[in-house]
Design a protein around this motif. Structure first.
Motif, mmCIF file in Angstrom:
data_model
loop_
_atom_site.group_PDB
_atom_site.id
_atom_site.type_symbol
_atom_site.label_atom_id
_atom_site.label_comp_id
_atom_site.label_asym_id
_atom_site.label_seq_id
_atom_site.Cartn_x
_atom_site.Cartn_y
_atom_site.Cartn_z
ATOM 1 N N LYS A 74 0.742 -1.581 0.211
ATOM 2 C CA LYS A 74 -0.026 0.083 -0.019
ATOM 3 C C LYS A 74 0.883 1.026 -0.014
ATOM 4 O O LYS A 74 0.205 2.463 -0.561
ATOM 5 N N LYS A 75 2.007 1.537 1.031
ATOM 6 C CA LYS A 75 2.852 2.720 1.254
ATOM 7 C C LYS A 75 3.696 2.000 0.713
ATOM 8 O O LYS A 75 4.930 2.081 1.750
ATOM 9 N N PRO A 76 4.510 1.977 -0.244
ATOM 10 C CA PRO A 76 6.014 2.038 -0.500
ATOM 11 C C PRO A 76 6.709 3.251 -0.085
ATOM 12 O O PRO A 76 6.155 4.262 -0.473
ATOM 13 N N SER A 77 8.125 2.839 0.503
ATOM 14 C CA SER A 77 9.198 3.888 0.654
ATOM 15 C C SER A 77 8.964 4.697 -0.675
ATOM 16 O O SER A 77 9.296 4.722 -1.803
ATOM 17 N N ALA A 78 9.989 6.719 -0.447
ATOM 18 C CA ALA A 78 9.581 7.098 -1.569
ATOM 19 C C ALA A 78 11.065 6.489 -2.209
ATOM 20 O O ALA A 78 11.436 6.322 -3.331
ATOM 21 N N LEU B 16 10.560 3.690 -4.588
ATOM 22 C CA LEU B 16 9.521 3.797 -5.825
ATOM 23 C C LEU B 16 10.830 4.960 -6.872
ATOM 24 O O LEU B 16 10.821 4.846 -7.787
ATOM 25 N N PHE C 153 9.011 10.666 -11.591
ATOM 26 C CA PHE C 153 9.013 10.221 -10.769
ATOM 27 C C PHE C 153 6.465 10.644 -10.124
ATOM 28 O O PHE C 153 6.531 9.306 -9.473
ATOM 29 N N ASP C 154 7.134 12.032 -10.302
ATOM 30 C CA ASP C 154 5.783 12.562 -9.832
ATOM 31 C C ASP C 154 4.606 11.083 -10.713
ATOM 32 O O ASP C 154 3.460 10.832 -10.415
ATOM 33 N N MET D 86 4.134 8.002 -9.283
ATOM 34 C CA MET D 86 2.901 8.239 -7.722
ATOM 35 C C MET D 86 1.199 9.175 -7.732
ATOM 36 O O MET D 86 0.717 8.585 -7.714
ATOM 37 N N ILE E 110 -1.209 7.858 -5.133
ATOM 38 C CA ILE E 110 -0.538 8.418 -3.960
ATOM 39 C C ILE E 110 -1.110 9.651 -3.880
ATOM 40 O O ILE E 110 -0.914 9.534 -2.201
ATOM 41 N N VAL E 111 -0.561 9.666 -4.557
ATOM 42 C CA VAL E 111 -0.997 11.758 -4.832
ATOM 43 C C VAL E 111 -2.213 12.021 -6.102
ATOM 44 O O VAL E 111 -2.479 11.607 -6.058
ATOM 45 N N GLU E 112 -3.286 13.304 -5.178
ATOM 46 C CA GLU E 112 -3.592 13.608 -6.026
ATOM 47 C C GLU E 112 -2.997 14.341 -7.038
ATOM 48 O O GLU E 112 -1.745 14.866 -7.088
#
Lengths: 114, 114
Positions: free
Chosen positions: B43-47, B50, B61-62, B65, B70-72
DNA sequence: TGCAATTGCTTGATAAAATAAGCGTTTGCT
DNA sequence: AGCAAACGCTTATTTTATCAAGCAATTGCA
């Protein structure tokens, strides 16, 4: 010296004069964890968490990761030593104006010193 | 339909005809974990993780995500009229210090104006 | 002055990331 | 055909992130 994720986050928070608990409320990240982050006790925070904070503090996510040393900087732009506070996205238009004025002032002074 | 981290990573890997173990070698992320990532079990891999993969696959990268949910989606990039004045290479250490102090002062004032 | 709220922080518990080992299957070679 | 290596994947285990509770110190106010 070395820019760490802790320093960056702490500086961003203090610049806004927020307490750890205020940041907790606004970001959803617990104050306990925030403290650990600021003191560099967390090695690999999740992208989610980091993003929440970068959003709250309005700092560029990539820049945060680069400056935090999580990633090596992408492009050449050979200066990592920069301070975050001034990546222009952090500033309101008004703040930017005032800071530029102040910078002019500083440089004007310096000139006279010589 | 839904773009997931798994789909994106798997597609990127297959596009390059790499095996999980080859990706492991090149990225340092274990093949076991890669498999879990590709099957959306994380669910939440580390930065960090990724980023390593985005780098290997050469994908933004953005975007990763965002696509991963992971981000809107980030809004207006219209702010990118970035100001030169404050990109840190333009500032001496001393100037930077003084400007930060001044910015703190500005925001301190602002806060009282509630 | 003294109490109450708030500060940053530490610690213990828990959930989740990440790995190592090993499974059954497929591929490639002789 | 038959062995060996490589495949993706699952499970068990270790490591780490993250949180809730609570601490001592500081701040704000009556």
């Amino acid at each position: 010296m070395e820019n760490t994720i802790g320093k960056i986050l702490k500086e961003a928070r203090e610049l806004r004069r927020l307490s750890l608990r205020e940041v907790e409320i606004q970001s959803g990240v617990s104050n306990a964890y925030l403290s650990q982050l600021e003191n560099d006790k967390i090695k690999k925070p999740s992208a989610n968490t980091l993003y929440k904070l970068s959003e709250l503090f309005n700092i560029n996510f990539d820049d945060l990761m680069v400056a935090a040393g999580i990633v090596e900087k992408k492009k050449d732009s050979s200066k990592t030593e920069g301070h975050f506070a001034f990546s222009s996205e952090n500033l309101t238009g008004d703040e930017e104006k005032r800071l530029i004025e102040y910078l002019k002032f500083l440089r004007y002074q310096q000139k006279d010193d010589k």
